[in-house]
Every structure is written in structure tokens, then in C-alpha cells.
Design a protein around this motif. Structure first.
Motif: not given
Length: 178
Positions: A58-63
Motif C-alpha cells: 500500500t504505502s511503502h511500495k518504493h522499498l
């Protein structure tokens, strides 16, 4: 570390790592949670995986997902030999770090696991990458959520765990879940 890089290490490493299934989280035992109902270190890791999976989708797709999962899986390697050292033991952070590092090195040497596991454990310990910082926050969030579960089930005074997590979690979204 002179460790052979082949798949031969896997059964031995698994056997060592599986010891975390039997190691109970000492902070809960110290607060009177019945041993049979106290989460193990492996249970804690499982909870962290579930939380991370939710946030990574959801919110931390950049990791980098694979790195996050490796960090979560490896972050408690130091407890295989050293045990779950809580603040009540009166051991300094420096001494705890040395004990856990020695534990990781012994576990990897005993099992023949590659140095990757030491590298990823050390990345977590240093907490300087975005993934390691995220996992440190997930570690504290899982602890606080577990404290809330124990508060509900066993009337545990969970505030010290929740407050500790509030002070240590740096990610605003994760902080909001407290």
C-alpha cells in the motif's frame, strides 16, 4: 568468515534458525504473560512479515521487498545463541550488541551459512538504509500491537511498550497506527 557458498548449509541453518520457534519473548514473560501464551521470537518475526506485507503493498511500495523480508527474517539471528536480552537484565546496549554479533557469527559458522546473512543482519543493526529503517519501525510497531493484544487478553499494562514504540518509530504513517 570462511563460509562455503553452496546449498549444503540450508538444512543446518534452518535447524539453527528454528530455535527461535522455542525462544519466548522475555519481556512478556517478565510481565506475567503465561509461558504457553507468550509469543516466540519466530511468532514476532511472523507478525512483522504480515505488517510489512501490508505496508509494502500500500504505502511503502518504493522499498525493495526482497530486502525488507530478508532484514525481517534475519534481524533476530543474534538471539539464537545470546537469547532475548531485555532492558531488565541490566546489560548495556554496547554489551548486548557484542553478544548478539558473536551469536550471529557462531550461528553462521556452525551452520555453514553464507556471509550474506551476517551482512543483512548488520544492515539491520546499523539501520542506515530505507529498508532497515522501515524494518526497525515495523519491529517496534509489532511489539506495540502485541502489547495491545496482551492488554486486552491479560490486562497487561501495555503503556510502556506503546510509549517505547512511539518514541522509536520514525515513519509518520507507522506512528499513526499506534
Amino acid at each position: 568468515m570462511n563460509i562455503e557458498k553452496s546449498e549444503n548449509f540450508i538444512p543446518h541453518f534452518f535447524q539453527e534458525f528454528a530455535k527461535l520457534k522455542q525462544l519466548k519473548r522475555q519481556g512478556w514473560l517478565e510481565r506475567g504473560i503465561p509461558e504457553a501464551k507468550t509469543e516466540s521470537v519466530a511468532d514476532h518475526i511472523f507478525g512483522m512479515h504480515l505488517l510489512a506485507l501490508s505496508f509494502l503493498e500500500t504505502s511503502h511500495k518504493h522499498l525493495e521487498k526482497a530486502k525488507v523480508y530478508a532484514l525481517i527474517s534475519s534481524h533476530e539471528l543474534g538471539e539464537i545463541e545470546a537469547g532475548d536480552i531485555t532492558p531488565s537484565k541490566g546489560i548495556s546496549d554496547e554489551r548486548k550488541s557484542k553478544l548478539e554479533k558473536a551469536s550471529v557469527l557462531k550461528t553462521l559458522e556452525t551452520s555453514g551459512a553464507p556471509s550474506f546473512f551476517f551482512d543483512i543482519w548488520q544492515e539491520y543493526e546499523l539501520g542506515k538504509t530505507p529498508e532497515a529503517s522501515f524494518v526497525k519501525d515495523i519491529d517496534k510497531l509489532e511489539m506495540a500491537l502485541q502489547a495491545k493484544n496482551y492488554r486486552h487478553e491479560y490486562k497487561l499494562d501495555a503503556e510502556e511498550f506503546i510509549e517505547s514504540a512511539r518514541q522509536k518509530i520514525s515513519d509518520p504513517l507507522l506512528q499513526s497506527f499506534l
